[in-house]
Design an enzyme around this catalytic site. Structure first.
Site, mmCIF file in Angstrom:
data_model
loop_
_atom_site.group_PDB
_atom_site.id
_atom_site.type_symbol
_atom_site.label_atom_id
_atom_site.label_comp_id
_atom_site.label_asym_id
_atom_site.label_seq_id
_atom_site.Cartn_x
_atom_site.Cartn_y
_atom_site.Cartn_z
ATOM 1 N N PRO A 2 9.659 -10.642 0.989
ATOM 2 C CA PRO A 2 9.796 -10.259 2.314
ATOM 3 C C PRO A 2 9.628 -12.129 2.865
ATOM 4 O O PRO A 2 10.526 -12.605 2.626
ATOM 5 C CB PRO A 2 8.653 -9.961 3.071
ATOM 6 N N GLU A 3 8.296 -12.176 4.034
ATOM 7 C CA GLU A 3 8.590 -13.971 4.928
ATOM 8 C C GLU A 3 9.956 -13.453 5.521
ATOM 9 O O GLU A 3 11.069 -12.792 5.386
ATOM 10 C CB GLU A 3 8.925 -14.116 4.075
ATOM 11 N N LYS A 52 8.224 -9.563 10.649
ATOM 12 C CA LYS A 52 9.141 -9.500 9.098
ATOM 13 C C LYS A 52 9.942 -7.519 9.561
ATOM 14 O O LYS A 52 9.802 -7.211 8.744
ATOM 15 C CB LYS A 52 8.028 -8.903 7.930
ATOM 16 N N ARG A 252 -5.260 -13.234 -0.010
ATOM 17 C CA ARG A 252 -4.232 -13.434 -1.178
ATOM 18 C C ARG A 252 -3.949 -15.285 -1.695
ATOM 19 O O ARG A 252 -4.572 -15.821 -1.436
ATOM 20 C CB ARG A 252 -3.056 -13.850 -0.162
#
Length: 264
Positions: A2-3, A52, A252
DNA sequence: TTGATTGTTACCGG
DNA sequence: TCCGGTAACAATCA
């Protein structure tokens, strides 16, 4: 996968591809078939990206909402398409091409109110013309949270993900632990401009690119993905050669150069 | 087989 | 209330 740039890319490409498209719904787990009946497959008015999220607007106010999550993937096939590979949630068949969707985080049919709810909880998206960067600035300026966390919060700024966060902060020489309220207005203005440029470049090439392209000898297509980043997953800083530190933020891994991005 | 991963949400404890 | 941590879910590849 994604991004935010990825989903804008799909919106753009699919809009071209899908003229007079028919949607054939495949649902091996039986999870999506009933919802799919709610849409008039012949009347797809437009495809829209926000952060997104991807929205297919059908006649009658029915909207197919897709979020790729970490693993979601669109595969484009020439017609006639091969048999569905894995759990294909949606198959869209046009005259020349067929698009399969596998592994999305979200794939659902929603109405206009639910669509509006999603837009309302998204911050400004640097890739959209209607984006108001001031909304993001106000949230960041008022927050004691570290900027590395704020950039991952889609309600503050939509479309940036884990790779762009490390890359953008390194380019701006801002340490991810810097509290939002210590970011200056000029710094924020640069951040917004850079995010817009990098995401736009991402849409163009369908890759995350944060290096200076002038230094690239080979073509973008033949360059391994990681060579198009500056510090993400890299051991050393491209500017000073020093060791890159890595730690978790927003669950993350974030990457930073302690020398070039000093903590405040 | 295991681990890691361009993401999000819900839930729980401090 | 606010925050951080954890788990769950998706699919693929090294």
């Amino acid at each position: 996968m994604p991004e935010g740039h990825t989903i804008h890319r799909f919106a753009r490409d699919q809009t071209k591809l899908i003229a007079q498209q028919k949607l054939h719904i495949t649902s091996p787990q039986g999870r999506f078939a009933d919802e799919a009946k709610l849409i008039d497959r012949r009347k797809l008015n437009r495809i829209e990206a926000a952060g997104k999220h991807l929205f297919y607007h059908f006649a009658g106010g029915r909207i197919l909402h897709v979020h790729l999550g970490l693993f979601g993937k669109f595969r484009v096939h020439e017609n006639p398409p091969p048999p569905p590979r894995g759990a294909v949630r949606v198959r869209m068949t046009g005259k020349e091409k067929t698009i399969d969707l596998n592994g999305p985080n979200t794939c659902e049919v929603i109405d206009r109110a639910e669509y509006q709810d999603i837009l309302d909880r998204l911050g400004p998206d640097p890739l959209r013309k209607d984006a108001d960067p001031d909304r993001a600035w106000k949230r960041i300026h008022a927050s004691k949270q570290p900027i590395g966390l704020l950039l991952m919060d889609q309600s503050i700024i939509a479309g940036i993900g884990n790779i762009y966060r490390s890359e953008i902060l390194h380019l701006l020489r801002i340490h991810p632990r810097t509290p939002g309220n210590e970011i200056t207005k000029p710094q924020f203005n640069k951040l917004w401009k850079l995010a817009k440029e990098l995401l736009t470049l991402g849409v163009k090439h369908n890759r995350i690119i944060t290096i200076d392209l002038k230094t690239l000898k080979k073509s973008i297509e033949t360059t391994p993905r990681r060579k198009l980043f500056r510090i993400f997953k890299k051991p050393n800083c491209p500017s000073c050669g020093g060791e890159i530190e890595r730690f978790k933020m927003a669950s993350r891994k974030v990457f930073a150069c302690p020398a070039c991005q000093p903590s405040s």
